[in-house]
Design a protein around this motif. Sequence first.
Motif, PDB file in Angstrom:
ATOM      1  N   PHE A 136       0.830  -1.193   0.000  1.00 24.77           N
ATOM      2  CA  PHE A 136       0.000   0.000   0.000  1.00 24.77           C
ATOM      3  C   PHE A 136       0.868   1.248   0.000  1.00 24.77           C
ATOM      4  O   PHE A 136       1.811   1.356   0.771  1.00 24.77           O
ATOM      5  CB  PHE A 136      -0.907  -0.001   1.242  1.00 24.77           C
ATOM      6  CG  PHE A 136      -1.725   1.245   1.361  1.00 24.77           C
ATOM      7  CD1 PHE A 136      -2.753   1.510   0.472  1.00 24.77           C
ATOM      8  CD2 PHE A 136      -1.457   2.161   2.361  1.00 24.77           C
ATOM      9  CE1 PHE A 136      -3.497   2.674   0.571  1.00 24.77           C
ATOM     10  CE2 PHE A 136      -2.189   3.320   2.478  1.00 24.77           C
ATOM     11  CZ  PHE A 136      -3.218   3.580   1.578  1.00 24.77           C
ATOM     12  N   GLU A 137       0.532   2.179  -0.889  1.00 22.64           N
ATOM     13  CA  GLU A 137       1.257   3.453  -0.979  1.00 22.64           C
ATOM     14  C   GLU A 137       0.284   4.618  -0.980  1.00 22.64           C
ATOM     15  O   GLU A 137      -0.836   4.494  -1.472  1.00 22.64           O
ATOM     16  CB  GLU A 137       2.070   3.530  -2.282  1.00 22.64           C
ATOM     17  CG  GLU A 137       3.157   2.508  -2.401  1.00 22.64           C
ATOM     18  CD  GLU A 137       4.005   2.679  -3.661  1.00 22.64           C
ATOM     19  OE1 GLU A 137       3.859   3.707  -4.377  1.00 22.64           O
ATOM     20  OE2 GLU A 137       4.819   1.785  -3.924  1.00 22.64           O
ATOM     21  N   ILE A 138       0.745   5.745  -0.465  1.00 23.60           N
ATOM     22  CA  ILE A 138       0.072   7.033  -0.653  1.00 23.60           C
ATOM     23  C   ILE A 138       1.100   7.951  -1.277  1.00 23.60           C
ATOM     24  O   ILE A 138       2.256   8.010  -0.835  1.00 23.60           O
ATOM     25  CB  ILE A 138      -0.455   7.631   0.669  1.00 23.60           C
ATOM     26  CG1 ILE A 138      -1.576   6.763   1.236  1.00 23.60           C
ATOM     27  CG2 ILE A 138      -0.957   9.063   0.444  1.00 23.60           C
ATOM     28  CD1 ILE A 138      -2.159   7.251   2.556  1.00 23.60           C
ATOM     29  N   ARG A 139       0.679   8.651  -2.318  1.00 21.30           N
ATOM     30  CA  ARG A 139       1.549   9.626  -2.977  1.00 21.30           C
ATOM     31  C   ARG A 139       0.924  11.005  -2.866  1.00 21.30           C
ATOM     32  O   ARG A 139      -0.263  11.173  -3.100  1.00 21.30           O
ATOM     33  CB  ARG A 139       1.783   9.237  -4.434  1.00 21.30           C
ATOM     34  CG  ARG A 139       2.601   7.947  -4.488  1.00 21.30           C
ATOM     35  CD  ARG A 139       2.987   7.555  -5.874  1.00 21.30           C
ATOM     36  NE  ARG A 139       3.827   6.368  -5.792  1.00 21.30           N
ATOM     37  CZ  ARG A 139       5.061   6.303  -6.243  1.00 21.30           C
ATOM     38  NH1 ARG A 139       5.613   7.338  -6.810  1.00 21.30           N
ATOM     39  NH2 ARG A 139       5.760   5.187  -6.127  1.00 21.30           N
ATOM     40  N   LYS A 140       1.776  11.956  -2.477  1.00 19.59           N
ATOM     41  CA  LYS A 140       1.356  13.352  -2.352  1.00 19.59           C
ATOM     42  C   LYS A 140       2.073  14.123  -3.447  1.00 19.59           C
ATOM     43  O   LYS A 140       3.308  14.132  -3.494  1.00 19.59           O
ATOM     44  CB  LYS A 140       1.734  13.907  -0.971  1.00 19.59           C
ATOM     45  CG  LYS A 140       1.317  15.337  -0.756  1.00 19.59           C
ATOM     46  CD  LYS A 140       1.677  15.808   0.638  1.00 19.59           C
ATOM     47  CE  LYS A 140       1.204  17.247   0.830  1.00 19.59           C
ATOM     48  NZ  LYS A 140       1.568  17.746   2.161  1.00 19.59           N
ATOM     49  N   GLU A 141       1.285  14.716  -4.341  1.00 14.60           N
ATOM     50  CA  GLU A 141       1.830  15.440  -5.496  1.00 14.60           C
ATOM     51  C   GLU A 141       2.825  14.565  -6.255  1.00 14.60           C
ATOM     52  O   GLU A 141       3.887  15.015  -6.668  1.00 14.60           O
ATOM     53  CB  GLU A 141       2.436  16.771  -5.062  1.00 14.60           C
ATOM     54  CG  GLU A 141       1.379  17.692  -4.474  1.00 14.60           C
ATOM     55  CD  GLU A 141       1.929  18.952  -3.837  1.00 14.60           C
ATOM     56  OE1 GLU A 141       3.133  18.993  -3.482  1.00 14.60           O
ATOM     57  OE2 GLU A 141       1.135  19.896  -3.683  1.00 14.60           O
ATOM     58  N   GLY A 142       2.490  13.272  -6.382  1.00  7.88           N
ATOM     59  CA  GLY A 142       3.296  12.332  -7.150  1.00  7.88           C
ATOM     60  C   GLY A 142       4.457  11.694  -6.415  1.00  7.88           C
ATOM     61  O   GLY A 142       5.067  10.759  -6.909  1.00  7.88           O
ATOM     62  N   LYS A 143       4.751  12.176  -5.212  1.00  6.45           N
ATOM     63  CA  LYS A 143       5.894  11.653  -4.457  1.00  6.45           C
ATOM     64  C   LYS A 143       5.414  10.739  -3.334  1.00  6.45           C
ATOM     65  O   LYS A 143       4.488  11.082  -2.606  1.00  6.45           O
ATOM     66  CB  LYS A 143       6.705  12.801  -3.863  1.00  6.45           C
ATOM     67  CG  LYS A 143       7.320  13.684  -4.924  1.00  6.45           C
ATOM     68  CD  LYS A 143       8.131  14.793  -4.302  1.00  6.45           C
ATOM     69  CE  LYS A 143       8.799  15.615  -5.363  1.00  6.45           C
ATOM     70  NZ  LYS A 143       8.118  16.834  -5.680  1.00  6.45           N
TER      71      LYS A 143
END
Length: 154
Positions: A136-143
């Motif tokens: 599982f990942e979360i990306r903020k503004e692609g990062k």
Amino acid sequence: APVPATKSVASPTPVTKVSPPTGAKPAVYTGGAVRAWRWPTAGRVLRGYSATVHKGIDIGGKRGDAIQAVAAGKVVYAGTGIVGFGELLIVKHNEVYLSAYGHNDRLLVAEGDTIRAGQKIAEKGSSGTDSVKLHFEIRKEGKPIDPQRLLPPR
């Protein structure tokens, strides 16, 4: 002045619904701010986030365990075209945040579907890996960011 014709918009593909906890209303996708994040599945965190080596967290469990959307959003990717993630879902929550769910056994939503927070979107599996887990990942503004910074304590 001429009046432009209205466009008809197709309704989203029906998806499996999961009832929210008693007394809670499921958040609806608006593309706005995420008011609350939810854990995507039950299970122990097997591997934590690392900015240099591991861009998300791995959560253990049994094949077929439910995976839910961590927030309302729109499915922007569903498939196996990204090497190393097996059956993968990517959900866009707004212009800032995306979440990714990898190694699923079965996807229950498709690209373009609008989903609610807490909705069952997949089943845990081992596609693209050697053991049953959710990557599982979360990306903020692609990062990539550490998902445990946003998820509630448990």
